[in-house]
Write a protein that holds these residues in place. Structure first.
Motif, PDB file in Angstrom:
ATOM      1  N   VAL A  45       0.849  -1.195   0.000  1.00  0.00           N
ATOM      2  CA  VAL A  45       0.000   0.000   0.000  1.00  0.00           C
ATOM      3  C   VAL A  45       0.885   1.246   0.000  1.00  0.00           C
ATOM      4  N   ILE A  46       0.618   2.129  -0.945  1.00  0.00           N
ATOM      5  CA  ILE A  46       1.400   3.356  -1.127  1.00  0.00           C
ATOM      6  C   ILE A  46       0.450   4.540  -0.993  1.00  0.00           C
ATOM      7  N   SER A  47       0.803   5.511  -0.169  1.00  0.00           N
ATOM      8  CA  SER A  47      -0.024   6.716  -0.077  1.00  0.00           C
ATOM      9  C   SER A  47       0.572   7.808  -0.953  1.00  0.00           C
ATOM     10  N   SER A  48      -0.308   8.534  -1.614  1.00  0.00           N
ATOM     11  CA  SER A  48       0.107   9.596  -2.520  1.00  0.00           C
ATOM     12  C   SER A  48      -0.807  10.794  -2.339  1.00  0.00           C
ATOM     13  N   VAL A  49      -0.274  11.975  -2.590  1.00  0.00           N
ATOM     14  CA  VAL A  49      -1.072  13.190  -2.445  1.00  0.00           C
ATOM     15  C   VAL A  49      -1.967  13.394  -3.656  1.00  0.00           C
ATOM     16  N   ARG A  50      -1.421  13.144  -4.815  1.00  0.00           N
ATOM     17  CA  ARG A  50      -2.085  13.530  -6.061  1.00  0.00           C
ATOM     18  C   ARG A  50      -2.677  12.332  -6.782  1.00  0.00           C
ATOM     19  N   GLU A  51      -3.971  12.376  -7.030  1.00  0.00           N
ATOM     20  CA  GLU A  51      -4.640  11.334  -7.805  1.00  0.00           C
ATOM     21  C   GLU A  51      -4.545  11.680  -9.285  1.00  0.00           C
ATOM     22  N   GLY A 205     -11.335   9.303  -6.292  1.00  0.00           N
ATOM     23  CA  GLY A 205     -11.271  10.065  -5.050  1.00  0.00           C
ATOM     24  C   GLY A 205     -10.725   9.279  -3.878  1.00  0.00           C
ATOM     25  N   SER A 206     -10.396   8.011  -4.093  1.00  0.00           N
ATOM     26  CA  SER A 206      -9.949   7.170  -2.984  1.00  0.00           C
ATOM     27  C   SER A 206      -8.671   6.396  -3.288  1.00  0.00           C
ATOM     28  N   SER A 207      -8.707   5.521  -4.301  1.00  0.00           N
ATOM     29  CA  SER A 207      -7.558   4.635  -4.514  1.00  0.00           C
ATOM     30  C   SER A 207      -7.550   4.047  -5.914  1.00  0.00           C
ATOM     31  N   ILE A 208      -6.378   3.542  -6.299  1.00  0.00           N
ATOM     32  CA  ILE A 208      -6.228   2.706  -7.495  1.00  0.00           C
ATOM     33  C   ILE A 208      -5.497   1.446  -7.065  1.00  0.00           C
ATOM     34  N   THR A 209      -6.033   0.295  -7.446  1.00  0.00           N
ATOM     35  CA  THR A 209      -5.400  -0.986  -7.133  1.00  0.00           C
ATOM     36  C   THR A 209      -4.948  -1.656  -8.421  1.00  0.00           C
ATOM     37  N   TYR A 210      -3.701  -2.097  -8.424  1.00  0.00           N
ATOM     38  CA  TYR A 210      -3.150  -2.848  -9.542  1.00  0.00           C
ATOM     39  C   TYR A 210      -2.838  -4.264  -9.083  1.00  0.00           C
ATOM     40  N   MET A 211      -2.858  -5.209 -10.013  1.00  0.00           N
ATOM     41  CA  MET A 211      -2.478  -6.591  -9.760  1.00  0.00           C
ATOM     42  C   MET A 211      -1.120  -6.849 -10.409  1.00  0.00           C
ATOM     43  N   LYS A 212      -0.389  -7.810  -9.884  1.00  0.00           N
ATOM     44  CA  LYS A 212       0.906  -8.120 -10.494  1.00  0.00           C
ATOM     45  C   LYS A 212       0.699  -8.751 -11.862  1.00  0.00           C
ATOM     46  N   ARG A 237      -3.257   4.788  -2.375  1.00  0.00           N
ATOM     47  CA  ARG A 237      -4.311   5.523  -1.685  1.00  0.00           C
ATOM     48  C   ARG A 237      -4.012   7.017  -1.766  1.00  0.00           C
ATOM     49  N   PHE A 238      -5.038   7.802  -2.056  1.00  0.00           N
ATOM     50  CA  PHE A 238      -4.864   9.233  -2.247  1.00  0.00           C
ATOM     51  C   PHE A 238      -5.366   9.974  -1.018  1.00  0.00           C
ATOM     52  N   ILE A 239      -4.398  10.550  -0.289  1.00  0.00           N
ATOM     53  CA  ILE A 239      -4.682  11.221   0.978  1.00  0.00           C
ATOM     54  C   ILE A 239      -4.032  12.602   0.915  1.00  0.00           C
ATOM     55  N   THR A 240      -4.827  13.648   0.819  1.00  0.00           N
ATOM     56  CA  THR A 240      -4.263  14.996   0.677  1.00  0.00           C
ATOM     57  C   THR A 240      -3.885  15.615   2.012  1.00  0.00           C
ATOM     58  N   ASP A 241      -4.527  15.193   3.091  1.00  0.00           N
ATOM     59  CA  ASP A 241      -4.238  15.773   4.396  1.00  0.00           C
ATOM     60  C   ASP A 241      -2.946  15.188   4.960  1.00  0.00           C
ATOM     61  N   ASP A 242      -1.992  16.058   5.258  1.00  0.00           N
ATOM     62  CA  ASP A 242      -0.677  15.604   5.732  1.00  0.00           C
ATOM     63  C   ASP A 242      -0.770  14.796   7.016  1.00  0.00           C
TER      64      ASP A 242
END
Length: 532
Positions: A45-51, A205-212, A237-242
């Protein structure tokens, strides 16, 4: 034809590549749950600011880890910046620089199971030229021929030196023709290519999931694991709040946090089990004027704004020191950077309030009513500055707002969604923008400041266009860099924007082994990451 064998090349032009490579099978590691109970061991799981606005790279102007890894690129940069094979095992360039011959890897397959062929690459290129807002990456492309199953010839109307850089990007990565045929304009809803990841699910607005991609076996030379990755799923996962992003990371619900907020770096350094990785970005953050607006058409006004800004407190307070102040058009991470130009720009535009006010006065802007804001013909000097909702950018703009008020300019802050900025700046609806660019070749200046391409700055100059076009056409690297030095000196004098800083991007990770980033693609190398 002059033959160039890729794995022997060491080319100075660094590319904003999309590193799509392979990983070690690790079935025994992916079973069961993480010992913390916070995340399954088969999911990273990777968190990112920008979707991303789209996973269809022909319909976006921004590619990063969140939307790049389903694509495998034709060429790549290794960890030293050398050009190495990707889906193309080699290429040749004619002596006149107008014909490029690409020979494809025989083993690579698309996610549908179909082989990567010259016809598929041709179809992808043709779609790119039809739909992409950044089609200038392909330069003066004339025609494309699929000579046989694995050989492609690309013809240009004139030499085009930056093409090698373009071939390392997801923008020109081959797309799965079956998916293109099935989904057409909706390809971004079910994208498929030949990369390490397969598309899973996008929750807007929430997430992108990829499969191997379990069939992946053509990883490049600079990864240890050439095959499928150790994780079954990769969730962004896209989380803008620090505060929320950091809390989720500390709890262990995310294993990787990109763009760590500068004010949390020291705290994470002292947190047990957390490791940090740092690299300077291949691009800069800048204050860009809409140069079509009457308020910015006087060069003295643009220069005055540049003189009104002090970069040191921006770096110190908004970024906690994790950036380098910048005065010239290119950072040190992009070929073509000139210490001479940077020194000249710093001398010319280090903050000077008195000189800034003097230039404004020369241009007719004076505070006639004593309210602290300069005015002209009864109108105060006020403009709206657009920016994204990233907290760091909001801290930066507040400092700029205060600094420009000192020279009598009223800045109104307007936070915009990324999709809105992408859609409306080409229409020229903005006054100014706090933005950044990311690229790996000095040709970025052509993309930003030439007719038909300057969708953020709306800056056009015949003299600059001539220099930047010559830079594209010059195949000799040394001669090419001299042209870009001259072009940068012109840009410094004209000041169509205000370069601010090159950011030091910090990524935090925990509970994993084998984490690396490629400084020449600015991407995480997922191939070698395994659960700890």
């Amino acid at each position: 034809m002059k033959k160039k064998v890729l794995n022997m090349l060491s080319i100075t032009l660094i590319s904003f590549a999309v590193i799509l490579t392979g990983c070690n099978p690790a079935s025994e590691k992916t079973a069961g749950s993480d010992t913390t109970g916070s995340a399954p061991r088969d999911t990273l799981v990777i968190s990112s600011v920008r979707e991303p606005d789209s996973i269809d790279v022909h319909k976006t102007t921004w590619v990063d880890d969140t939307n790049a890894h389903i694509y495998d690129t034709l060429l790549k940069r290794d960890l030293d910046g050398n050009l190495v094979p990707g889906l193309a095992e080699k290429y040749e360039v004619s002596d006149d620089g107008k014909v490029w011959t690409i020979v494809l890897n025989k083993t690579a397959k698309f996610h549908s199971g179909e082989p990567v062929t010259a016809e598929a690459v041709k179809k992808t290129f043709e779609r790119f030229l039809q739909h992409s807002a950044v089609k200038f990456i392909a330069g003066p492309l004339d025609k494309i021929d699929a000579v046989d199953e694995q050989t492609l010839k690309i013809y240009f109307t004139e030499p085009f030196a930056p093409f090698a850089s373009g071939l390392t990007t997801a923008y020109l990565a081959p797309m799965d023709p079956k998916a293109l045929d099935e989904y057409g304009d909706d390809f971004g809803e079910q994208p498929a290519a030949a990369g390490l990841f397969k598309f899973g699910e996008h929750k807007r607005g929430s997430s992108i999931t990829y499969m191997k991609n379990g069939d992946y076996s053509w990883g490049p030379s600079f990864v240890d694991n050439k095959g499928e990755p150790a994780y079954d799923k990769f969730e962004f996962r896209f989380i803008t709040d620090d505060d929320t992003r950091v809390l989720e990371f500390k709890k262990g619900t995310t294993q990787i946090m990109t763009k760590v907020p500068p004010n949390y770096i020291q705290d994470l350094k002292e947190t047990e089990g957390v490791e940090l990785n740092s690299m300077y970005e291949q691009g800069i953050t800048y204050l860009g004027f809409n140069n079509k607006k009457p308020i910015f058409q006087d060069k003295r006004v643009r220069q005055a704004i540049a003189l009104g800004i002090d970069r040191e407190p921006i770096v110190e307070f908004a970024l906690e020191g994790y950036a380098k102040p910048l005065f010239g058009p290119l950072p040190h991470t992009i070929p073509g950077y000139s210490e001479k130009v940077e020194a000249e720009a710093k001398q010319k535009y280090s903050q000077n309030i008195d000189k800034a006010k003097s230039l404004l006065a020369e241009a007719g802007w004076k505070d006639t009513d004593g309210d602290g804001i300069v005015d002209k013909d009864g109108k105060p000097f006020s403009f709206e500055l657009w920016l994204s909702d990233e907290p760091v950018m909001q801290r930066v703009v507040q400092i700029i707002q205060g600094q420009l008020k000192e020279i009598g300019i009223d800045v109104k802050i307007s936070v915009q969604e990324a999709a809105s900025i992408a859609a409306n700046t080409p229409k020229g609806l903005h006054d100014a923008i706090l933005n950044m660019y990311g690229w790996s070749d000095p040709d970025i200046l052509y993309m930003l400041m030439t007719k038909g391409n300057s969708t953020r700055l709306h800056y056009e100059s015949d003299q600059l266009q001539e220099m930047l076009t010559k830079g594209r056409q010059t195949m000799n690297p040394e001669e090419r860099m001299k042209i870009y030095e001259e072009a940068q000196q012109f840009i410094v004098e004209e000041s169509p924007w205000v370069p601010l800083f090159v950011r030091e991007s910090i990524t935090a990770y925990r509970d994993i082994d084998g984490f690396k980033q490629n400084p020449y693609s600015q991407n995480i190398i997922f191939n070698d990451i395994t659960p700890k």
